[in-house]
Design an enzyme around this catalytic site. Structure first.
Site, PDB file in Angstrom:
ATOM      1  N   SER A 177       7.168  -8.429  -1.399  1.00  0.00           N
ATOM      2  CA  SER A 177       7.412  -6.988  -1.453  1.00  0.00           C
ATOM      3  C   SER A 177       8.133  -6.492  -0.205  1.00  0.00           C
ATOM      4  O   SER A 177       8.108  -7.123   0.854  1.00  0.00           O
ATOM      5  CB  SER A 177       6.086  -6.228  -1.589  1.00  0.00           C
ATOM      6  OG  SER A 177       5.366  -6.681  -2.706  1.00  0.00           O
TER       7      SER A 177
HETATM    8  N1  SAH Z   1       1.717  -9.661  -2.779  1.00  0.00           N
HETATM    9  C1  SAH Z   1       2.902 -10.489  -2.889  1.00  0.00           C
HETATM   10  C2  SAH Z   1       3.897  -9.923  -3.893  1.00  0.00           C
HETATM   11  C3  SAH Z   1       3.994 -10.864  -5.013  1.00  0.00           C
HETATM   12  S1  SAH Z   1       5.020 -10.450  -6.396  1.00  0.00           S
HETATM   13  C4  SAH Z   1       3.527 -10.761  -1.553  1.00  0.00           C
HETATM   14  O1  SAH Z   1       3.075 -10.191  -0.544  1.00  0.00           O
HETATM   15  O2  SAH Z   1       4.428 -11.585  -1.486  1.00  0.00           O
HETATM   16  C5  SAH Z   1       3.786 -10.396  -7.655  1.00  0.00           C
HETATM   17  C6  SAH Z   1       3.017 -11.660  -7.917  1.00  0.00           C
HETATM   18  O3  SAH Z   1       2.096 -11.361  -8.985  1.00  0.00           O
HETATM   19  C7  SAH Z   1       3.838 -12.841  -8.386  1.00  0.00           C
HETATM   20  O4  SAH Z   1       3.629 -13.936  -7.547  1.00  0.00           O
HETATM   21  C8  SAH Z   1       3.323 -13.113  -9.809  1.00  0.00           C
HETATM   22  O5  SAH Z   1       3.298 -14.492 -10.145  1.00  0.00           O
HETATM   23  C9  SAH Z   1       1.927 -12.536  -9.740  1.00  0.00           C
HETATM   24  N2  SAH Z   1       1.324 -12.181 -11.027  1.00  0.00           N
HETATM   25  C10 SAH Z   1       1.908 -11.583 -12.100  1.00  0.00           C
HETATM   26  N3  SAH Z   1       1.009 -11.416 -13.083  1.00  0.00           N
HETATM   27  C11 SAH Z   1      -0.171 -11.920 -12.644  1.00  0.00           C
HETATM   28  C12 SAH Z   1      -1.478 -12.044 -13.208  1.00  0.00           C
HETATM   29  N4  SAH Z   1      -1.774 -11.611 -14.434  1.00  0.00           N
HETATM   30  N5  SAH Z   1      -2.440 -12.623 -12.452  1.00  0.00           N
HETATM   31  C13 SAH Z   1      -2.191 -13.074 -11.206  1.00  0.00           C
HETATM   32  N6  SAH Z   1      -0.972 -12.979 -10.611  1.00  0.00           N
HETATM   33  C14 SAH Z   1       0.024 -12.413 -11.321  1.00  0.00           C
END
Ligand code: SAH
Length: 217
Positions: free
Chosen positions: A61
């Site tokens: 993000s």
């Molecule tokens: N907090 C992260 C942002 C990640 S982007 C950071 O600091 O880098 C969002 C993430 O959510 C992705 O890695 C994706 O694989 C995950 N995601 C999407 N749907 C999900 C679900 N149902 N359960 C767990 N993770 C999920």
């Protein structure tokens, strides 16, 4: 990067009502090398105030959004926080420096394992990682003082408010995949009732509502 965050706080203050971010959050952002959380080819951009690709069609993000979402949890030292969407682990690393314990769920095993290695190398030992579907939260460790979802849901996953302690906060982007999304703050009152505020329009990758897909892992 901190100056960019500061500027964006000012620019968005009329939407968010927030003119200054929590100092512990700012300190954690200042002390965390974002370059450790991005792929080698992206290191040159690590301190730009924008999201970056981390593989598997996912993103780390934007720093301003990480700071804002962490602030909205109203984090304090003794808290236990659940994160849905571990991704690069950057958000978890920031949280780990301002609260007691972080639980983070990710559906893509490789991302979770990579985060585990980075957090260990940084000595952040108060983060527990789980590979699974965060749509159902992490009931075994509930209740949480706060829950932060870093992928956009089409609706609020019902399990999440249930896993919040009274007085707890849920910070979650809600909206259409790759369409209009709003960052919502849901405060669970002491009597269990919820109060929702709409903070800001945002753009997140979608929250999947399914078990992890083996083909992708
Ligand atoms: N907090 C992260 C942002 C990640 S982007 C950071 O600091 O880098 C969002 C993430 O959510 C992705 O890695 C994706 O694989 C995950 N995601 C999407 N749907 C999900 C679900 N149902 N359960 C767990 N993770 C999920």
């Amino acid at each position: 990067m901190l100056a960019d965050i500061d500027r964006e706080v000012t620019l968005t203050a009329s939407y968010t009502g927030i003119t200054r971010l929590n100092e512990d959050v700012i300190r954690a952002m200042a002390h965390t090398a974002r370059e450790q959380f991005v792929p080698p080819g992206m290191r040159a951009y690590a301190y730009d105030n924008r999201p970056l690709p981390i593989g598997h069609d996912q993103t780390i993000s934007q720093p301003f959004i990480v700071a804002l979402m962490t602030h909205l949890l109203n984090p304090r030292k003794g808290m236990r926080i659940l994160e849905i969407g571990t991704g690069s682990g950057y958000q978890a690393a920031i949280l780990a420096q301002v609260v007691a314990k972080v639980y983070s769920v990710e559906r893509i095993r490789e991302l979770s394992e990579n985060t585990g290695r980075i957090l260990a190398s940084l000595g952040l030992d108060n983060v527990e990682l789980l590979v699974g579907d965060g749509y159902r939260g992490w009931p075994e460790q509930a209740p949480y003082d706060g829950i932060i979802v870093t992928a956009a849901a089409s609706q609020i996953p019902p399990a999440l408010p249930q896993q919040l302690a009274p007085g707890g906060r849920l910070v979650i982007p809600v909206g259409r995949p790759y369409g209009r999304q709003d960052l919502l703050l849901i405060e669970k009152q002491e009597n269990g009732a919820a109060r929702t505020s709409n903070i800001l329009p945002v753009a997140f990758v979608p929250l999947r509502n399914e078990e992890p897909d083996d083909a992708e892992i």
